[in-house]
Design an enzyme around this catalytic site. Structure first.
Site, mmCIF file in Angstrom:
data_model
loop_
_atom_site.group_PDB
_atom_site.id
_atom_site.type_symbol
_atom_site.label_atom_id
_atom_site.label_comp_id
_atom_site.label_asym_id
_atom_site.label_seq_id
_atom_site.Cartn_x
_atom_site.Cartn_y
_atom_site.Cartn_z
ATOM 1 N N HIS B 122 0.916 -1.151 0.056
ATOM 2 C CA HIS B 122 0.005 0.199 -0.034
ATOM 3 C C HIS B 122 0.804 1.250 -0.093
ATOM 4 O O HIS B 122 2.106 1.121 0.552
ATOM 5 C CB HIS B 122 -0.821 0.119 1.421
ATOM 6 C CG HIS B 122 -1.774 1.114 1.234
ATOM 7 N ND1 HIS B 122 -1.604 2.174 1.630
ATOM 8 C CD2 HIS B 122 -3.428 0.882 1.327
ATOM 9 C CE1 HIS B 122 -2.832 2.949 1.651
ATOM 10 N NE2 HIS B 122 -3.579 2.143 1.621
ATOM 11 N N ASP B 199 3.291 -4.572 8.157
ATOM 12 C CA ASP B 199 2.300 -3.635 7.691
ATOM 13 C C ASP B 199 0.943 -4.856 7.972
ATOM 14 O O ASP B 199 0.909 -5.682 7.112
ATOM 15 C CB ASP B 199 1.910 -3.169 6.636
ATOM 16 C CG ASP B 199 0.825 -2.412 6.299
ATOM 17 O OD1 ASP B 199 -0.126 -2.716 7.011
ATOM 18 O OD2 ASP B 199 0.587 -1.746 5.266
ATOM 19 N N GLN B 202 -4.244 -5.141 6.941
ATOM 20 C CA GLN B 202 -5.339 -5.868 6.415
ATOM 21 C C GLN B 202 -5.230 -7.456 6.893
ATOM 22 O O GLN B 202 -6.031 -8.264 6.449
ATOM 23 C CB GLN B 202 -5.126 -6.254 5.012
ATOM 24 C CG GLN B 202 -5.487 -4.939 4.272
ATOM 25 C CD GLN B 202 -6.613 -4.360 4.198
ATOM 26 O OE1 GLN B 202 -7.529 -4.969 4.553
ATOM 27 N NE2 GLN B 202 -6.731 -3.119 3.538
ATOM 28 N N LYS B 225 -10.167 -0.882 10.766
ATOM 29 C CA LYS B 225 -10.543 -2.049 9.796
ATOM 30 C C LYS B 225 -10.678 -3.342 10.404
ATOM 31 O O LYS B 225 -10.979 -4.373 10.166
ATOM 32 C CB LYS B 225 -9.256 -2.472 8.932
ATOM 33 C CG LYS B 225 -9.053 -1.250 7.873
ATOM 34 C CD LYS B 225 -7.907 -1.712 7.014
ATOM 35 C CE LYS B 225 -7.218 -0.400 6.097
ATOM 36 N NZ LYS B 225 -7.814 0.055 5.009
ATOM 37 N N CYS B 364 -4.779 2.718 -3.730
ATOM 38 C CA CYS B 364 -3.308 3.050 -2.921
ATOM 39 C C CYS B 364 -2.373 2.048 -3.181
ATOM 40 O O CYS B 364 -1.463 1.771 -2.235
ATOM 41 C CB CYS B 364 -3.493 3.403 -1.339
ATOM 42 S SG CYS B 364 -4.688 4.746 -1.266
#
Lengths: 145, 407
Positions: B122, B199, B202, B225, B364
């Site tokens: 991202h 990261d 997600q 999220k 993104c």
């Protein structure tokens, strides 16, 4: 009295629920005449003889439109566009290039965005205005260069 | 609670958004999840019943607010297997990564000047590192993705060297749904002596994760999220590393002592939390974690897999569809696709007419779009409250759209 008030309350509540309901955007945008033009747009391609050219991008959608013009005696004798994009950007490019063909450069330079939006004859979702005006940006940009 | 189509429907009732938007088919949880009533209530309760600023207040309310905020930190720490003082509250994943990119210089391994990322990142895990590279005269390198939408581990091995200072990568791709083999990547990066940053924006809502087991140095994720409020995120860092890092923001709450000339920094995590924090949101995040833990993260993973299998099988029916997903065994329930000859924005707009919310565009991840040779894709992302019926609605709407365009 309480019954009337209750009824009123219920009506208010019902109206409120109505506005909270998921309101679809009118399918207007994808009318038959728009889809037809998308499938076979006017002036799609490139010019052999050209005097002006400009490519414009819409980075949000990845749309890209190149406009080529052949200008003689202060008027657009021929125009073509190429590139890829959503229905709205492609159809607007098709309609706009039809419109500017034969027009005087000085008149094109003062063409208002609303005039281009009117060509589409549909109600546009605000998020798509930029798509519809991409070709105009390219035409004006080309004539400035 | 084991999740299936029936229990998912029951779960849906916990989410007020669906009551307030009848007919909404929400397939954009990778952008932001919806929030259960209990989370919204926790935030409201704080403002209505417990509102006070934290830390130095000596009155009961302030003490209680401090306790709740610090307790939220404990809940987060427990959720990812960290120590309490290794959890820094930020605004979101992006801020977590920015914080790192601005404070990491003091712990960078000596004599190394390369930052290794992947093509599937991202922008939030690319742009901050580009800026660090410019400031520190470092070099960026990118691991390629393969034709099957998985990460090319051989390419990673080739690009890792004694020059690699940082390996920053996503656990789950926000476009492909791809679940990376974090354990292996961290192991390889450690062997090369690099710092590892994951990261988890997600993945944290979908997959079990334990920082000690994986051994990463840093981990970043957002609350919004994972059923929690917006405006709060987390940066996990190993204690011994955080203690060596300089602060990111300067001001109140992050100091031990201030004179007119200088200041002495507080210990981590307070060192990185200058100014009044998002207290209510931190409490809301803790409530979201309680909600997830009540269901069980494994149960969530399993339901996502079921949903994904069903989605992939139904979407394949759409004529001219191209699916960008590595398959149910390698992915969370995120499915990107394109319909031949139809711009993703047109697909999203037409789906909206049927009350179906998906996202379309570059997500993104412009370098990934470049690697896939597309301008954009449509993305349907599903979560615990989605059902097979939602997928059916998507499949039949896509069929309608292709018919409309090919008439």
């Amino acid at each position: 009295m309480s019954l009337v008030l209750g009824d009123l309350k219920w009506k208010c509540w019902k109206n409120k629920m109505k506005t909270q309901d998921h309101e679809p955007i009118p399918e207007d945008m994808y009318k038959e005449h728009i889809l037809e033009l998308y499938k076979s747009p006017s002036n799609f391609g490139t010019l052999k003889n050209l005097t002006h050219e400009k490519t414009e991008y819409n980075s949000i959608c990845g749309d890209e439109i190149t406009v080529q013009l052949f200008v003689k005696d202060g008027a657009v004798k021929d125009v073509k566009f190429s590139g890829s994009g959503c229905v709205i950007s492609m159809v607007a490019a098709s309609l706009l290039t039809d419109k500017v063909k034969g027009m005087k450069v000085k008149d094109i330079k003062i063409l208002k965005p609303q005039e281009v939006l009117n060509l589409l004859k549909i109600k546009l979702n605000p998020g798509r205005v930029k798509c519809a005006l991409l070709a105009l940006e390219a035409v004006k940009g080309a004539l400035r260069s | 609670m084991k999740l299936n189509n029936t229990t998912a429907k029951t779960l849906k009732k916990d989410f007020p958004i669906f009551k307030n938007n009848p007919g909404l088919i929400y397939l954009d949880s990778a952008a932001t999840s919806q929030r259960p009533k209990s989370v919204i209530q926790a935030v409201t309760d704080f403002y209505e019943k417990e509102n006070a600023n934290i830390s130095r207040g000596l009155y009961t309310l302030a003490a209680k607010a401090t306790e709740k905020y610090e307790n939220a930190r404990k809940v987060v720490a427990h959720f990812i297997g960290a120590e309490k003082n290794e959890v820094i509250f930020t605004k979101n994943t992006t801020e977590s990564i920015n914080l790192l990119s601005y404070t990491i210089s003091s712990i960078l391994p000596k004599g190394k000047n390369e930052i290794l990322l992947t093509e599937m990142e991202h922008h939030s895990n690319i742009v901050p590192w580009q800026q660090l590279a410019k400031r520190e005269n470092m070099k960026l390198r990118f691991v390629k993705i393969k034709q099957d939408f998985t990460l090319d581990i051989n390419d990673l091995k080739n690009k890792l060297s004694d020059k690699t200072a940082i390996v920053a990568f996503t656990y789950v791709s926000n476009v492909l749904g791809m679940i990376n083999n974090v354990k292996e990547i961290v192991k390889l990066a450690k062997q090369a002596g690099a710092l590892t940053i994951i990261d988890a924006a997600q993945s944290v809502q979908s997959l079990p994760f334990n920082v000690k087991e994986i051994g990463c140095d840093f981990l970043a994720f957002s609350s919004h999220k994972m059923l929690g409020p917006m405006g709060i995120g987390v940066l996990y860092g190993k204690k011994e590393l955080l203690e060596k890092m300089r602060p990111f923001n300067f001001g109140g709450g992050m100091i031990k002592k201030v004179t007119l000339e200088d200041a002495e920094w507080a210990d981590a995590p307070q060192r990185f939390e200058a100014g009044t924090q998002n207290i209510a949101e931190a409490i809301g995040l803790a409530e979201a974690i309680r909600y997830i833990e009540k269901i069980g993260i494994e149960n969530i993973s399993n339901w996502e897999k079921e949903l994904l299998k069903y989605t992939l099988s139904r979407l394949k029916e759409a004529p001219g569809i191209k699916i960008y997903n590595p398959g149910a065994n390698n992915s969370v329930s995120i499915v990107s696709f394109n319909l031949k000859g139809i711009h993703p924005h047109d697909v999203a707009e037409l789906l909206n007419n049927d009350g179906i919310a998906i996202r379309a565009g570059h997500h993104c991840a412009m370098p990934l779009m470049e690697a896939l040779s597309v301008n954009g894709v449509c993305r349907a992302s599903l979560y615990i409250y989605n059902t097979f019926e939602d997928v059916d609605a998507l499949a039949s709407a896509l069929k309608k759209i292709t018919e409309k365009f090919n008439r």
